[in-house]
Design an enzyme around this catalytic site. Structure first.
Site, PDB file in Angstrom:
ATOM      1  N   SER A 125       0.819  -1.215   0.000  1.00 52.10           N
ATOM      2  CA  SER A 125       0.000   0.000   0.000  1.00 52.10           C
ATOM      3  C   SER A 125       0.852   1.265   0.000  1.00 52.10           C
ATOM      4  CB  SER A 125      -0.918   0.014   1.225  1.00 52.10           C
ATOM      5  OG  SER A 125      -1.621   1.242   1.300  1.00 52.10           O
ATOM      6  N   SER A 139      -0.572   4.128   0.738  1.00 46.77           N
ATOM      7  CA  SER A 139      -1.276   5.055   1.627  1.00 46.77           C
ATOM      8  C   SER A 139      -0.390   5.610   2.743  1.00 46.77           C
ATOM      9  CB  SER A 139      -2.517   4.388   2.219  1.00 46.77           C
ATOM     10  OG  SER A 139      -3.468   4.127   1.216  1.00 46.77           O
ATOM     11  N   LYS A 163     -13.931  -4.707   2.775  1.00 49.35           N
ATOM     12  CA  LYS A 163     -14.793  -3.540   2.646  1.00 49.35           C
ATOM     13  C   LYS A 163     -16.259  -3.843   2.972  1.00 49.35           C
ATOM     14  CE  LYS A 163     -11.891  -1.205  -0.797  1.00 49.35           C
ATOM     15  NZ  LYS A 163     -11.842  -0.560  -2.119  1.00 49.35           N
ATOM     16  N   GLY A 203     -16.942  -5.983  -9.411  1.00 44.12           N
ATOM     17  CA  GLY A 203     -16.564  -6.034  -8.009  1.00 44.12           C
ATOM     18  C   GLY A 203     -16.869  -4.741  -7.268  1.00 44.12           C
TER      19      GLY A 203
END
Length: 297
Positions: free
Chosen positions: A23, A25, A74, A140
């Site tokens: 990631s 992030s 999620k 998705g």
């Protein structure tokens, strides 16, 4: 140079998912915290789908102020919040949890992927989204949120191309029906195997979105496009994949003269929305884009 001094007042933000070590992030948010002199740190924690609820609960106990959720948790993260934003309500999946009060008792779930994606598109074109015909490859979570947000942005003509629509239930078909019943929008869902139908849709689509993981490293030789298909002249081709920066999908579109938009732009725009929710501050998107381009694998 990092201007922060971690101390007893330092706030914690995190991203969870599996795999999560790749990631980008942490690089984005920690650079932004440093630039804005925000006394916070952002860390990544491995958590598969089953572990997502307990990991979120543990982070809350540690006093985390905000959490991003990447795949595959999620959907199950929904049970960890008290309310949802409009886009998350439609897709029943969240990628951002934000503490709503100092006591930490109330949490709101957002799905910022769609807002981030369409923000990147609006910066890439001067054309009004409302007047554009959009085609989305995928079924998705990311394809669904891009579809839902497209409708919320006012797009009225959308085609979704998905695999196996005649053989298995797909959440995107249910979502398309729900959106069409509550908004003035035309949405058709077609099967990827119907090559002629896909080609006909591509020929009339102004914006084409590749919203699957196909082409992501290390499987960089893959593409969702059926062989020999032709884009509409002047179309904007977008890919949610950001590693590699130029996927097979984008290369094919570029060879046909299309404008292209890589997934790194969506990543930065989505991070900007999250950063605003976390801190109330504006993310310096150009700085973050430069940072990510410098660290691209």
């Amino acid at each position: 140079m990092d201007k922060r001094q971690v101390n007893g007042h330092t706030s914690l933000y995190a991203v969870i998912g599996s795999p999560v070590k790749h990631s980008k992030s942490p690089a984005i948010y920690n650079a932004a915290f440093s630039q804005d002199q925000v006394n916070s740190v952002y860390l990544a924690f491995e958590a598969d789908e089953d572990a997502t609820p307990t990991t979120i609960a543990a982070l809350k106990q540690l006093g985390v102020k905000g959490i991003n959720v990447t795949m595959p948790g999620k959907d199950v993260a929904l049970g960890s919040v008290d309310e949802l934003d409009a886009a998350a309500e439609y897709v029943q999946a969240i990628n951002c949890l934000v503490q709503q009060d100092e006591a930490g008792g109330k949490w709101k779930g957002y799905n910022t992927d769609g807002i981030g994606f369409w923000a990147s598109v609006k910066k890439a074109t001067t054309r009004s989204l409302v007047k554009q015909s959009v085609l989305i490859f995928g079924s998705g979570n990311t394809a669904r949120i891009i579809l839902a947000q497209a409708v919320l942005e006012g797009v009225t003509n959308i085609t979704v191309v998905a695999r196996g629509i005649d053989h298995r239930p797909l959440a995107i078909i249910e979502l398309a029906s729900k959106l069409a019943s509550s908004h003035a929008v035309k949405i058709q869902v077609i099967d990827l195997a119907s090559t002629l139908t896909v080609q006909a849709a591509l020929t009339t689509s102004d914006i084409v979105v590749q919203a699957t993981s196909l082409g992501m490293a290390p499987l960089t030789n893959q593409s969702i496009l059926p062989e020999g298909v032709v884009f509409k002249s002047g179309a904007l081709a977008c890919d949610i994949v950001y590693n590699p920066a130029e996927t097979q999908f984008l290369k094919a579109a570029q060879l046909q003269g299309c404008q292209t938009l890589g997934g790194i732009h969506m990543l930065v725009e989505q991070a900007a929305v999250n950063y605003q929710l976390f801190t109330g501050k504006e993310l310096d998107e150009e700085v973050m884009l430069d940072l990510l381009n410098q660290t691209q694998d």
